[in-house]
Scaffold this active site. Structure first.
Site, PDB file in Angstrom:
ATOM      1  CG  ASN A   8      -1.798   1.196   1.332  1.00 10.79           C
ATOM      2  OD1 ASN A   8      -1.836   2.013   0.415  1.00 10.79           O
ATOM      3  ND2 ASN A   8      -2.521   1.318   2.433  1.00 10.79           N
ATOM      4  CE  LYS A  10      -0.295   3.228   4.677  1.00 13.93           C
ATOM      5  NZ  LYS A  10      -0.281   3.348   6.129  1.00 13.93           N
ATOM      6  CG  HIS A  96      -5.951   1.786   5.041  1.00 14.24           C
ATOM      7  ND1 HIS A  96      -5.555   2.775   5.915  1.00 14.24           N
ATOM      8  CD2 HIS A  96      -4.913   0.921   4.948  1.00 14.24           C
ATOM      9  CE1 HIS A  96      -4.319   2.514   6.311  1.00 14.24           C
ATOM     10  NE2 HIS A  96      -3.905   1.393   5.749  1.00 14.24           N
ATOM     11  CD  GLU A  98      -3.123   5.467   6.546  1.00 10.83           C
ATOM     12  OE1 GLU A  98      -3.076   5.457   5.305  1.00 10.83           O
ATOM     13  OE2 GLU A  98      -2.225   4.981   7.265  1.00 10.83           O
ATOM     14  CD  GLU A 170      -3.283  -2.396   7.329  1.00  9.29           C
ATOM     15  OE1 GLU A 170      -2.180  -2.619   6.814  1.00  9.29           O
ATOM     16  OE2 GLU A 170      -3.914  -1.348   7.119  1.00  9.29           O
ATOM     17  N   GLY A 176       2.447   2.591  10.811  1.00 12.29           N
ATOM     18  CA  GLY A 176       3.370   3.717  10.655  1.00 12.29           C
ATOM     19  C   GLY A 176       4.052   4.145  11.936  1.00 12.29           C
ATOM     20  CB  SER A 213       5.257  -1.276  12.111  1.00 10.80           C
ATOM     21  OG  SER A 213       4.768   0.030  12.371  1.00 10.80           O
TER      22      SER A 213
END
Ligand code: 13P
Length: 251
Positions: A8, A10, A96, A98, A170, A176, A213
């Site tokens: 991904n 992003k 996702h 985000e 996730e 991150g 991560s």
């Protein structure tokens, strides 16, 4: 079922030149990957140019990071599944964290998107996972069960290719941050997810991935010890050398 390793990207990188460089550095080694399915999900704007690079004999597939749940029309800024399938894009990431956090995505819109994508033959990576606050409050199981229940509402009743669905666990606090979820905790969460899938009678046909991560130092342990069928890689997938190592650990 082959393990699935998805990148991904992003909202990265910032130029077509860099996108091509990263992709080229992955295309080379990809010709030797038989035991694993590898998907690159760049920003939509790079999909056509990368599609032209992706050679048919290379086991490298392309995915989008989002879709809209209507098939066409006055939805400024959105991308339809037909646009993606027309281009030969095979995968899409849906739900996702985000998108949930910054773009108001809900379990209900996620469900609409999953149904739209499955109905048109796109393969899906459906993301679930708890925030740090939910984890600390002991609500992880509840959150995962709710996300799966609403996200997959009516899925089992549709005559769809359920093997086109993958779930990515996730945990939001692991994304991150460099603070990847331990193998033990991941394994426990994967068990909850698989139990929920078994209730929907789709367990065994659906791959369950881990994301958060992931690096080459920890990727192999998830595959070997946490019971996952693949990985969803963010930051580390922008470094081709690192990403290739991660793929190799899953072969
Ligand atoms: P990182 O690998 O950068 O933690 O991101 C994970 C992720 O969000 C993949 O979808």
């Amino acid at each position: 079922m082959k393990n699935l390793i998805a990148a991904n990207w992003k909202m990265n990188p910032n130029s077509q030149k860099e996108a091509k460089e990263i992709f080229f550095a992955i295309v080379g080694p990809a010709s030797g990957w038989d035991g694993v399915e590898v998907v690159i999900c760049p920003p939509n704007i790079y999909l056509p140019v990368l599609k032209n690079i992706a050679m048919s004999d290379v086991a490298l597939k392309l995915g989008a990071q989002n879709i809209y749940f209507e098939d066409k029309g006055a939805f400024t800024g959105e991308i339809s599944v037909a646009m993606l399938t027309d281009l030969g894009v095979e995968y899409v990431i849906i739900g996702h964290s985000e998108r949930r956090k910054y773009f108001g995505e809900t379990d209900e819109t996620v469900n609409k998107k999953i149904k739209m994508a499955l109905a048109s033959g796109l393969k899906i990576i459906f993301c679930v996972g708890e925030t740090a606050g939910e984890r600390d409050a002991g609500k992880k199981n509840e959150v995962l069960e709710r996300q799966l229940k609403i996200g997959l509402l009516d899925i089992e009743n549709l005559k769809l290719k359920i093997e086109n669905l993958a779930i990515a666990y996730e945990p939001v606090w692991a994304i991150g941050t460099g603070n990847n979820c331990s193998v033990e905790e991941t394994s426990a969460s994967i068990k909850i997810i698989k139990e929920k899938l078994a209730l929907s009678e789709v367990e065994g046909q659906v791959r369950v991935l881990y994301g958060g991560s992931v690096k080459s130092e920890n990727s192999g342990a998830y595959i070997k010890e946490a019971g996952v069928n693949g990985l969803l890689v963010g930051g580390a997938s922008l470094n081709a050398e690192e990403f290739v190592k991660i793929v190799k650990s899953a072969e």
